[in-house]
Design a protein around this motif. Structure first.
Motif, short mmCIF file in Angstrom:
data_model
loop_
_atom_site.label_atom_id
_atom_site.label_comp_id
_atom_site.label_asym_id
_atom_site.label_seq_id
_atom_site.Cartn_x
_atom_site.Cartn_y
_atom_site.Cartn_z
N UNK A 95 47.18 6.43 -57.85
CA UNK A 95 47.77 6.89 -59.11
C UNK A 95 46.70 7.13 -60.17
N UNK A 96 45.67 6.30 -60.16
CA UNK A 96 44.58 6.48 -61.12
C UNK A 96 43.81 7.77 -60.80
N UNK A 97 43.59 8.02 -59.53
CA UNK A 97 42.89 9.25 -59.16
C UNK A 97 43.69 10.49 -59.57
N UNK A 98 45.01 10.42 -59.41
CA UNK A 98 45.86 11.54 -59.85
C UNK A 98 45.73 11.75 -61.36
N UNK A 99 45.70 10.63 -62.10
CA UNK A 99 45.58 10.73 -63.55
C UNK A 99 44.23 11.33 -63.94
N UNK A 100 43.17 10.90 -63.28
CA UNK A 100 41.83 11.45 -63.55
C UNK A 100 41.81 12.94 -63.23
N UNK A 101 42.39 13.31 -62.09
CA UNK A 101 42.41 14.72 -61.67
C UNK A 101 43.20 15.59 -62.63
N UNK A 102 44.15 14.98 -63.37
CA UNK A 102 44.95 15.74 -64.34
C UNK A 102 44.19 15.96 -65.65
N UNK A 103 42.98 15.40 -65.74
CA UNK A 103 42.24 15.49 -67.00
C UNK A 103 42.78 14.52 -68.04
N UNK A 104 43.46 13.47 -67.56
CA UNK A 104 44.02 12.48 -68.48
C UNK A 104 45.27 12.94 -69.19
N UNK A 105 45.97 13.92 -68.62
CA UNK A 105 47.14 14.48 -69.30
C UNK A 105 48.47 13.98 -68.72
N UNK A 106 48.47 13.48 -67.50
CA UNK A 106 49.75 13.06 -66.91
C UNK A 106 50.19 11.72 -67.49
N UNK A 107 51.45 11.41 -67.30
CA UNK A 107 52.01 10.14 -67.79
C UNK A 107 51.34 8.96 -67.11
N UNK A 108 51.10 7.89 -67.87
CA UNK A 108 50.57 6.68 -67.26
C UNK A 108 51.66 6.05 -66.40
N UNK A 109 51.39 5.78 -65.13
CA UNK A 109 52.43 5.20 -64.25
C UNK A 109 52.96 3.89 -64.85
N UNK A 110 54.26 3.86 -65.09
CA UNK A 110 54.88 2.68 -65.68
C UNK A 110 54.64 2.56 -67.17
N UNK A 111 54.00 3.55 -67.77
CA UNK A 111 53.70 3.51 -69.20
C UNK A 111 54.24 4.73 -69.92
N UNK A 112 53.50 5.18 -70.91
CA UNK A 112 53.93 6.32 -71.74
C UNK A 112 53.26 7.61 -71.31
N UNK A 113 53.90 8.70 -71.64
CA UNK A 113 53.27 10.01 -71.49
C UNK A 113 52.53 10.32 -72.78
N UNK A 114 51.61 11.26 -72.70
CA UNK A 114 50.87 11.67 -73.90
C UNK A 114 51.84 12.18 -74.96
N UNK A 115 52.87 12.91 -74.54
CA UNK A 115 53.83 13.47 -75.49
C UNK A 115 54.64 12.39 -76.19
N UNK A 116 55.08 11.38 -75.44
CA UNK A 116 55.85 10.28 -76.04
C UNK A 116 55.00 9.52 -77.05
N UNK A 117 53.77 9.26 -76.68
CA UNK A 117 52.85 8.54 -77.55
C UNK A 117 52.58 9.33 -78.83
#
Length: 203
Positions: A95-117
């Motif tokens: 999941x962390x690799x997916x987040x890194x590959x997204x450029x830090x734009x995808x929702x944190x697993x079990x946390x908030x999305x950038x848009x919600x924040x």
């Protein structure tokens, strides 16, 4: 016109290890609290802060004796599965690799999305601007988190920069200004006048 000082909290233990510290309610490092005593920023009309200990402690040190208004919406992002871990500890986590590959734009697993924040940070900012307008305040300070500052300035900062370009170190930030009536009427722009650096004070 309203001048606003947006300052990131001082350093915590998790910060020294490069961890994602969001909902974790860490205090300042004792040596950091002692160092910040050198940098009192005088007084403003009102000091606002995130509810996290690291922000409240920083606010008390930088603006001694001033009333602090807590704004829950200014709390740092909920990093979910990544909370209180650094990149070494997350190495091998798909999941962390997916987040890194997204450029830090995808929702944190079990946390908030950038848009919600971003949406709740903006809601907190609007509350501050309304109160400043109602009370005819000229200077306020926001003692918040790096992510809070980046979210607000990515949305309304002028000149425009992307989210990560607004990154600041601990106990540093930005001087911005706005016209409250215009801002609340839809002219949502924060003119960034410069950085606040440790020990540099504010104008």
């Amino acid at each position: 016109m309203l001048k606003m000082y947006m300052i990131r909290h001082g350093k915590t233990y998790g910060n020294t290890l490069g961890r994602y510290i969001g909902t974790t309610d860490e205090p300042l490092l004792p040596e950091e609290a002692a160092d910040l005593q050198k940098y009192s920023l005088g007084s403003v009309d009102r000091v606002y802060a995130s509810p996290r200990k690291r922000c409240l402690e920083t606010a008390e040190i930088l603006f001694p004796g001033q009333e602090i208004t807590v704004v829950d919406e200014f709390a740092e992002c909920d990093f979910g599965e990544f909370e209180n871990k650094n990149y070494q500890e997350l190495s091998g986590n798909p999941n962390y690799q997916k987040w890194v590959d997204s450029g830090g734009t995808m929702e944190f697993p079990g946390g908030e999305s950038r848009g919600e924040f971003r949406a709740r940070c903006i809601a907190g900012l609007e509350r501050v601007v309304r109160e400043a307008c109602e009370n005819q305040w000229e200077e306020v300070a926001l003692i918040v988190h790096g992510g809070t500052i980046m979210s607000i300035l990515e949305t309304y900062g002028f000149p425009h920069q992307d989210y990560y370009q607004w990154h600041v170190d601990n106990a540093e930030g930005y001087r911005v200004r706005l016209f409250p009536d215009s801002f609340l009427a839809g002219g949502r722009q924060l003119v960034v006048d410069g950085k606040i650096v440790r020990g540099g004070g504010h104008d």
